[in-house]
Enzyme design. Sequence first.
Site, PDB file in Angstrom:
ATOM      1  CG  ASP A 173      -5.896  52.843   5.675  1.00 42.29           C
ATOM      2  OD1 ASP A 173      -4.914  52.490   6.350  1.00 42.29           O
ATOM      3  OD2 ASP A 173      -6.880  52.103   5.441  1.00 42.29           O
ATOM      4  N   GLY A 197      -9.903  42.468   4.697  1.00 41.96           N
ATOM      5  CA  GLY A 197     -11.027  41.862   3.997  1.00 41.96           C
ATOM      6  C   GLY A 197     -11.835  40.884   4.822  1.00 41.96           C
ATOM      7  CB  SER A 228      -8.024  53.839   1.063  1.00 44.50           C
ATOM      8  OG  SER A 228      -9.193  53.893   0.246  1.00 44.50           O
TER       9      SER A 228
END
Length: 309
Positions: A82, A181, A50
């Site tokens: 990502d 999450g 990320s």
Amino acid sequence: MALVTSTEMFKKAHAGGYAIGAFNVNNMEIIQGIVEAAKEEQSPLILQVSAGARKYANPIYLKKLVEAAVEDSNLDIVLHLDHGEDFEICKKCIDDGFTSVMIDGSRYPFEENIELTKKVVEYAHARGVVVEAELGKLAGIEDDVNVNAKDATFTDPDEAVEFVKRTGVDSLAIAIGTSHGAYKFKGDPRLDFERLEKITKLLPNTPLVLHGASTVLSEFVDLCNKYGGDIPGAKGVPENMISQAVKLGVCKVNIDTDLRLAMTAAVRKSIIENPTEFDPRKYLGPAREAIKDMVKHKIRNVVGSSNTL
Ligand code: TD4
Ligand code: CA
Ligand code: ZN
């Protein structure tokens, strides 16, 4: 062995009725744990980075660590960006040797998402790199949510067809009720499988991607809490729902939260149980092992990619 694109992996997965796990990497122990798991399971593998990971580790370290993993493991591995948020970060990663990038234009209106995605596809394809895009917004379905609200956030099947056709994108992340999450659902977990089936039927040759696919296994939340953590009310997508999504055509399953929980539980346990230790290897070692066990479990029991090399 080498860094490869996901093209062949997805084709084989599609034909074989399994998916490829895509796991996020931030440091050496995480990379080693994941790659060791894929090696033992003889599974294809996507490692994803990320923007936050690039910022944390410094991009060059992650690239070199992944190269080391390829060399050491003898596996073909996809190195994927990502949630690339703009053209520039996608270009940087393509220029740095990533074999796959995600351009996430899902926050833009349809036409702007298409324009941005097209621009990345053009740059990437000219350099042999594949592109994932996203259509729809990731959000859990509240128990009392009505059909209109779902239609506003979840991926519209007809739009998906138009999007893929006009952008030439290689794979598509869809919104059917998952979110990122450890707090995915207020009520009971549920996914819009009907919508997924429609999309699969309309786009039989486009690999579909499921973000937010962690389960938030209570065993690991409880371990964190037992050893001083405070993670109340966490809830993910049950693993049988992920397997169901794979059966209905999902080709890539993104998992990060479950690895974070496993790693944190191991670090907490080891530090609390060994108060006189201050050698970082004494808690990062078990953390690496916990990552490996979690990834083996996902490969074997959730995405079903064991022994497919
Ligand atoms: O795309 N992902 C992973 C998101 C990772 C975010 O990393 P930063 O904190 O650096 O931004 C997923 O879809 C994973 O979903 P999950 O269910 O595991 O949260
Ligand atoms: Ca998004
Ligand atoms: Zn995601």
